[in-house]
Scaffold this motif. Structure first.
Motif, PDB file in Angstrom:
ATOM      1  N   ALA A  86      47.296  36.778  24.328  1.00  0.00           N
ATOM      2  CA  ALA A  86      48.538  36.309  23.716  1.00  0.00           C
ATOM      3  C   ALA A  86      49.643  37.356  23.789  1.00  0.00           C
ATOM      4  CB  ALA A  86      48.285  35.925  22.273  1.00  0.00           C
ATOM      5  N   GLY A  87      49.270  38.619  23.724  1.00  0.00           N
ATOM      6  CA  GLY A  87      50.260  39.693  23.736  1.00  0.00           C
ATOM      7  C   GLY A  87      51.023  39.800  25.042  1.00  0.00           C
ATOM      8  N   ASP A  88      50.479  39.219  26.090  1.00  0.00           N
ATOM      9  CA  ASP A  88      51.126  39.319  27.398  1.00  0.00           C
ATOM     10  C   ASP A  88      52.113  38.186  27.657  1.00  0.00           C
ATOM     11  OD1 ASP A  88      48.219  40.509  29.200  1.00  0.00           O
ATOM     12  OD2 ASP A  88      49.617  41.491  27.847  1.00  0.00           O
ATOM     13  N   ALA A  89      52.321  37.360  26.633  1.00  0.00           N
ATOM     14  CA  ALA A  89      53.073  36.118  26.845  1.00  0.00           C
ATOM     15  C   ALA A  89      54.476  36.318  27.403  1.00  0.00           C
ATOM     16  CB  ALA A  89      53.160  35.340  25.548  1.00  0.00           C
ATOM     17  N   ASP A  90      55.076  37.495  27.186  1.00  0.00           N
ATOM     18  CA  ASP A  90      56.452  37.670  27.644  1.00  0.00           C
ATOM     19  C   ASP A  90      56.552  38.068  29.121  1.00  0.00           C
ATOM     20  OD1 ASP A  90      55.141  39.814  26.687  1.00  0.00           O
ATOM     21  OD2 ASP A  90      56.955  40.946  26.178  1.00  0.00           O
ATOM     22  N   LYS A  91      55.420  38.299  29.759  1.00  0.00           N
ATOM     23  CA  LYS A  91      55.485  38.641  31.185  1.00  0.00           C
ATOM     24  C   LYS A  91      55.693  37.373  31.992  1.00  0.00           C
ATOM     25  CE  LYS A  91      52.500  42.627  30.873  1.00  0.00           C
ATOM     26  NZ  LYS A  91      51.134  43.057  31.059  1.00  0.00           N
ATOM     27  N   LYS A  92      56.924  37.036  32.253  1.00  0.00           N
ATOM     28  CA  LYS A  92      57.194  35.737  32.869  1.00  0.00           C
ATOM     29  C   LYS A  92      57.281  35.779  34.388  1.00  0.00           C
ATOM     30  CE  LYS A  92      58.266  32.688  29.318  1.00  0.00           C
ATOM     31  NZ  LYS A  92      58.984  33.163  28.158  1.00  0.00           N
ATOM     32  N   GLU A  93      57.174  36.963  34.926  1.00  0.00           N
ATOM     33  CA  GLU A  93      57.308  37.073  36.379  1.00  0.00           C
ATOM     34  C   GLU A  93      56.192  36.340  37.109  1.00  0.00           C
ATOM     35  OE1 GLU A  93      57.784  41.143  38.024  1.00  0.00           O
ATOM     36  OE2 GLU A  93      58.199  41.505  35.914  1.00  0.00           O
ATOM     37  N   LYS A  94      56.557  35.782  38.249  1.00  0.00           N
ATOM     38  CA  LYS A  94      55.550  35.116  39.068  1.00  0.00           C
ATOM     39  C   LYS A  94      54.524  36.151  39.551  1.00  0.00           C
ATOM     40  CE  LYS A  94      55.232  31.885  42.769  1.00  0.00           C
ATOM     41  NZ  LYS A  94      55.844  31.144  43.811  1.00  0.00           N
ATOM     42  N   GLY A  95      53.270  35.759  39.559  1.00  0.00           N
ATOM     43  CA  GLY A  95      52.241  36.677  40.021  1.00  0.00           C
ATOM     44  C   GLY A  95      51.706  37.570  38.922  1.00  0.00           C
ATOM     45  N   LYS A  96      52.401  37.619  37.774  1.00  0.00           N
ATOM     46  CA  LYS A  96      51.905  38.403  36.632  1.00  0.00           C
ATOM     47  C   LYS A  96      51.224  37.446  35.676  1.00  0.00           C
ATOM     48  CE  LYS A  96      53.601  42.777  36.674  1.00  0.00           C
ATOM     49  NZ  LYS A  96      54.978  43.139  36.509  1.00  0.00           N
ATOM     50  N   TRP A  97      50.074  37.824  35.224  1.00  0.00           N
ATOM     51  CA  TRP A  97      49.298  36.964  34.324  1.00  0.00           C
ATOM     52  C   TRP A  97      50.074  36.658  33.041  1.00  0.00           C
ATOM     53  CZ3 TRP A  97      45.452  33.834  33.357  1.00  0.00           C
ATOM     54  CH2 TRP A  97      44.957  33.725  32.056  1.00  0.00           C
ATOM     55  N   ASN A  98      50.203  35.371  32.778  1.00  0.00           N
ATOM     56  CA  ASN A  98      50.810  34.915  31.534  1.00  0.00           C
ATOM     57  C   ASN A  98      50.014  33.687  31.105  1.00  0.00           C
ATOM     58  OD1 ASN A  98      52.283  33.657  29.585  1.00  0.00           O
ATOM     59  ND2 ASN A  98      54.178  33.513  30.755  1.00  0.00           N
ATOM     60  N   PRO A  99      49.312  33.796  29.978  1.00  0.00           N
ATOM     61  CA  PRO A  99      48.400  32.713  29.609  1.00  0.00           C
ATOM     62  C   PRO A  99      49.091  31.367  29.465  1.00  0.00           C
ATOM     63  CG  PRO A  99      48.764  34.183  27.758  1.00  0.00           C
ATOM     64  CD  PRO A  99      49.363  34.843  28.953  1.00  0.00           C
ATOM     65  N   GLN A 100      50.407  31.395  29.213  1.00  0.00           N
ATOM     66  CA  GLN A 100      51.098  30.119  29.007  1.00  0.00           C
ATOM     67  C   GLN A 100      51.510  29.428  30.307  1.00  0.00           C
ATOM     68  OE1 GLN A 100      54.148  31.196  26.167  1.00  0.00           O
ATOM     69  NE2 GLN A 100      52.548  32.199  24.998  1.00  0.00           N
ATOM     70  N   THR A 101      51.535  30.166  31.385  1.00  0.00           N
ATOM     71  CA  THR A 101      51.947  29.530  32.637  1.00  0.00           C
ATOM     72  C   THR A 101      50.937  29.737  33.777  1.00  0.00           C
ATOM     73  OG1 THR A 101      53.192  31.524  33.186  1.00  0.00           O
ATOM     74  CG2 THR A 101      54.433  29.735  32.163  1.00  0.00           C
ATOM     75  N   SER A 102      50.074  30.713  33.634  1.00  0.00           N
ATOM     76  CA  SER A 102      49.125  30.972  34.725  1.00  0.00           C
ATOM     77  C   SER A 102      47.980  29.968  34.740  1.00  0.00           C
ATOM     78  CB  SER A 102      48.508  32.370  34.589  1.00  0.00           C
ATOM     79  OG  SER A 102      49.520  33.332  34.592  1.00  0.00           O
ATOM     80  N   ILE A 103      47.655  29.455  33.569  1.00  0.00           N
ATOM     81  CA  ILE A 103      46.537  28.508  33.496  1.00  0.00           C
ATOM     82  C   ILE A 103      46.927  27.276  32.680  1.00  0.00           C
ATOM     83  CG2 ILE A 103      44.660  30.180  33.744  1.00  0.00           C
ATOM     84  CD1 ILE A 103      44.405  30.211  30.682  1.00  0.00           C
ATOM     85  N   VAL A 104      46.209  26.189  32.924  1.00  0.00           N
ATOM     86  CA  VAL A 104      46.389  24.973  32.128  1.00  0.00           C
ATOM     87  C   VAL A 104      44.994  24.536  31.683  1.00  0.00           C
ATOM     88  CG1 VAL A 104      47.188  22.571  32.136  1.00  0.00           C
ATOM     89  CG2 VAL A 104      48.384  24.278  33.520  1.00  0.00           C
ATOM     90  N   LEU A 105      44.825  24.343  30.374  1.00  0.00           N
ATOM     91  CA  LEU A 105      43.527  23.858  29.904  1.00  0.00           C
ATOM     92  C   LEU A 105      43.492  22.350  30.119  1.00  0.00           C
ATOM     93  CD1 LEU A 105      43.063  25.866  26.593  1.00  0.00           C
ATOM     94  CD2 LEU A 105      42.298  26.430  28.894  1.00  0.00           C
ATOM     95  N   GLN A 106      42.965  21.962  31.234  1.00  0.00           N
ATOM     96  CA  GLN A 106      43.009  20.548  31.621  1.00  0.00           C
ATOM     97  C   GLN A 106      41.589  20.081  31.910  1.00  0.00           C
ATOM     98  OE1 GLN A 106      45.955  19.798  34.643  1.00  0.00           O
ATOM     99  NE2 GLN A 106      45.288  17.689  34.971  1.00  0.00           N
ATOM    100  N   ASP A 107      41.230  18.946  31.325  1.00  0.00           N
ATOM    101  CA  ASP A 107      39.875  18.447  31.518  1.00  0.00           C
ATOM    102  C   ASP A 107      39.658  18.068  32.990  1.00  0.00           C
ATOM    103  OD1 ASP A 107      37.371  17.833  30.274  1.00  0.00           O
ATOM    104  OD2 ASP A 107      37.816  15.736  30.682  1.00  0.00           O
ATOM    105  N   LYS A 108      38.401  18.219  33.420  1.00  0.00           N
ATOM    106  CA  LYS A 108      38.109  18.030  34.848  1.00  0.00           C
ATOM    107  C   LYS A 108      38.556  16.664  35.387  1.00  0.00           C
ATOM    108  CE  LYS A 108      34.190  17.687  37.989  1.00  0.00           C
ATOM    109  NZ  LYS A 108      32.921  18.286  38.374  1.00  0.00           N
ATOM    110  N   SER A 109      38.152  15.576  34.687  1.00  0.00           N
ATOM    111  CA  SER A 109      38.422  14.259  35.278  1.00  0.00           C
ATOM    112  C   SER A 109      39.927  13.999  35.403  1.00  0.00           C
ATOM    113  CB  SER A 109      37.745  13.153  34.469  1.00  0.00           C
ATOM    114  OG  SER A 109      38.112  13.228  33.121  1.00  0.00           O
ATOM    115  N   SER A 110      40.709  14.612  34.520  1.00  0.00           N
ATOM    116  CA  SER A 110      42.149  14.360  34.606  1.00  0.00           C
ATOM    117  C   SER A 110      42.782  15.118  35.790  1.00  0.00           C
ATOM    118  CB  SER A 110      42.831  14.675  33.271  1.00  0.00           C
ATOM    119  OG  SER A 110      43.608  15.811  33.334  1.00  0.00           O
ATOM    120  N   CYS A 111      41.994  15.929  36.470  1.00  0.00           N
ATOM    121  CA  CYS A 111      42.494  16.583  37.693  1.00  0.00           C
ATOM    122  C   CYS A 111      42.280  15.691  38.918  1.00  0.00           C
ATOM    123  CB  CYS A 111      41.771  17.909  37.932  1.00  0.00           C
ATOM    124  SG  CYS A 111      42.076  19.135  36.670  1.00  0.00           S
TER     125      CYS A 111
END
Ligand SMILES: C[S@@+](CC[C@H](N)C(=O)[O-])C[C@H]1O[C@@H](n2cnc3c(N)ncnc32)[C@H](O)[C@@H]1O
Length: 597
Positions: free
Chosen positions: A194-219
């Motif tokens: 959570a502490g890394d949330a302000d790193k908005k640059e592309k290629g830098k890990w940001n839990p809010q944009t780098s990943i999506v918690l999405q169930d398998k079938s909905s993919c």
């Protein structure tokens, strides 16, 4: 014959368990209740739902019963199915009571207090090892490849999880860039970063944009649409539409896959029109698309708040592919699904009719876009009324060049549409079973306009090989079904064995904590009775005399009540603490998810 209204579910379960013992080719609960040919349910929905609930909680119910029999060795029950259905209804069911009559009901209700005590002890002693779906279903993490490579995300997750050997990361066997982690890992991943949330640059890990918690079938829908388009060499540019898009999971997945495909070609950027008629949901869709896709110049998303049924197809002359994921009953969702099965037979029928009419209208409308070649229709429902039936109804009104096609990316997915008597289209449709596939129940059907679409037999080994190749590059194992469920069962077994062993090791003279409490209770009880102070010797003699007194019913009752009070207090305290901790974790998770939206 039993007078119990639960007998049909009991018979079904007995049938399931008996054949599990005898035959090599076991039938699942589902295959026992659905007719192979017609796909119709052979028993009532209520019976099926009762059996599902019992199966889901069977390990807990068995542990409760084992404890009960241990303390009452004379107890015997002939009808195991009925026993567990009644136990479920009494201890875990929505009304926590048993309807109807019968000897077994009387027997269990008389023992209700003791059975509840066992249940509390089991729940308190192994909260993390409950083998319910919630604790054993894998959690899926979709890498948002518009912002990060999967390798970058895997490296970050590895470093987060490195302290715990149990947290293995897997790659999903069907969806590329979909990671599979144990259920307990998601909270850790999100809170840790959570502490890394302000790193908005592309290629830098940001839990809010780098990943999506999405169930398998909905993919599946986006995967299917992109695999069809990318196998079709006719199109030099892709213009797509997500007709019912909010909150945007499938839209952003579509964007990520399209962008990956564009990266390897000379094609123009892909445009996705994402619509939703609801104002608030559209606002959320817009925010998410901006956060997740902006900065990726191979794809452009244009969101619009509009009712899809009012869209003029002539305004979208270049749209080639439409993803249609309309509002549905949600009966495949694991939390809603079983509730839906327990609905009264007629209840919800009217709602279902309305939904399927809207779904039919929307699918027919999608087919009216002049240049559209592929439509992927999906729902998270398990009702044929919202799935296969909608497709058949629409196809009946379209020129015969429109047809159902198999999605190349899911050639190795086994579960297919429910077959009706006449059609063979179902083998090209995708079904997901919430009870067996470790992901929410789902339906996907791909339609193609042109007979030019190649219907050559698909090679299931191709998508499988592609996933294996990606797993090798990432250094991850490919997830195999029931991995976490097996691990949970194993760990539960070990805990139980360890507990049994330590209980056995205690000698007769040595007081267990439970005995100390009960001894204390006895002392207090005697103090009250005699109205005078007792010595320590008195207390121990009171403990020793417990067995003698146990034949006198009133004495047993008093001691048992006190003993169970003290026991309960501890168990309750522990359970409360664990519940509080769990709530904190969930609240944190929710906060992070809301933030990311
Ligand atoms: C099942 S949800 C879509 C979920 C979305 N595809 C995702 O994966 O995030 C259905 C959406 O359709 C929208 N909807 C319902 N009727 C609609 C209509 N006539 N036109 C456009 N959107 C509609 C609802 O507001 C809802 O957001």
């Amino acid at each position: 014959m039993s007078s119990s209204p639960y007998q049909p579910a009991a018979t079904l379960l007995n049938q399931l368990w008996e054949q599990s013992d005898q035959s090599k080719r076991k039938k699942s609960l589902k295959s026992l209740v659905f007719d192979d040919k017609t796909g119709q349910l052979k028993c009532s929905k209520t019976t099926y739902a009762q059996a599902c609930h019992v199966q889901k909680h069977l390990p807990t119910l068995q542990a409760v019963w084992k404890k009960h029999v241990h303390q009452n060795p004379a107890v015997t029950v002939q009808n195991e199915g009925l026993l567990y259905v009644l136990l479920y209804e009494l201890l875990l069911g929505p009304n926590q009571s048993i309807r109807g009559g019968g000897k077994l009901k009387r027997q269990l209700t008389q023992q209700e207090a003791a059975l509840r005590k066992h249940l509390r002890q089991i729940q308190a002693s192994s909260p993390g090892e409950e083998t319910s779906d919630d604790d054993t279903w894998p959690r899926y993490i979709r890498v948002n490849t518009c912002q990060n490579t999967t390798q970058q995300v895997v490296d970050v997750l590895r470093s987060i999880m490195s302290d715990d050997a149990n947290f293995t990361i897997y790659l999903d066997a069907h969806v590329s860039d979909l990671l599979v982690v144990p259920p307990s890992a998601t909270a850790l991943i999100l809170s840790h970063t959570a502490g890394d949330a302000d790193k908005k640059e592309k290629g830098k890990w940001n839990p809010q944009t780098s990943i999506v918690l999405q169930d398998k079938s909905s993919c599946f829908p986006a995967l299917c649409l992109v695999s069809l388009l990318s196998a079709d060499p006719r199109f030099q540019s892709w213009e797509l539409m997500d007709a019912c898009a909010a909150p945007g999971n499938k839209t952003t997945h579509l964007a990520a896959l399209a962008s990956q495909f564009m990266a390897g070609t000379q094609q123009k950027p892909c445009t996705i029109h994402a619509l939703d008629r609801d104002k608030q949901r559209h606002a959320l869709l817009q925010r998410r698309c901006e956060a997740l896709v902006n900065g990726d110049d191979r794809v452009l998303i244009q969101t619009k708040q509009q009712d899809f049924l009012t869209v003029n197809p002539k305004e979208y002359l270049n749209v080639r592919g439409i993803l249609l994921d309309p509002t549905c009953s949600g009966s495949g969702m694991r939390d809603k699904g079983l509730k839906h099965l327990t609905e009264k037979e007629n209840e919800g029928e009217e709602r279902l009719e309305k939904l399927s009419y809207f779904q039919y209208k929307a699918l027919l409308h999608a087919c009216s876009f002049p240049q559209v070649e592929y439509i992927v229709y999906s729902t998270c429902s398990v009702n044929a009324e919202e799935n296969e039936n909608v497709v058949h109804r629409v196809l009946a009104e379209l020129p015969s060049t429109w047809h159902v096609v198999p999605p190349p990316a899911l050639a190795h997915w086994k579960r297919r549409g429910q077959a009706s008597s006449k059609d063979t289209d179902e083998k090209h449709m995708i079904r997901v079973d919430p009870l067996e596939d470790e992901t929410n129940g789902f339906f996907v059907c791909c339609l193609a306009r042109s007979s030019l679409h190649s219907m050559s037999k698909q090679d299931a080994s191709l998508p499988r090989k592609a996933i294996q190749k990606q797993a090798k590059v990432l250094g991850l194992p490919v997830y195999t079904p029931n991995t976490f469920a097996t691990m949970a069962k194993e760990s539960k077994k070990q805990t139980m064995e360890a507990t049994n062993k330590s209980e056995k090791n205690r000698t007769g003279n040595e007081k267990t904590p439970k005995e100390s409490i009960s001894s204390q209770c006895d002392t207090n009880l005697d103090r009250k009775k005699n109205g005078k102070r007792k010595t320590a010797d008195d207390a121990s003699s009171s403990q020793n005399s417990k067995k003698t007194r146990s034949s006198k019913i009133s004495g047993v009752k008093d001691v048992a009540v006190k003993e169970s009070d003290a026991d309960d207090k501890h168990a309750k305290k522990r359970a409360k603490r664990l519940e509080w901790k769990q709530k904190q974790r969930e609240a944190k998770l929710q906060r992070l998810q809301v933030k990311s939206k």
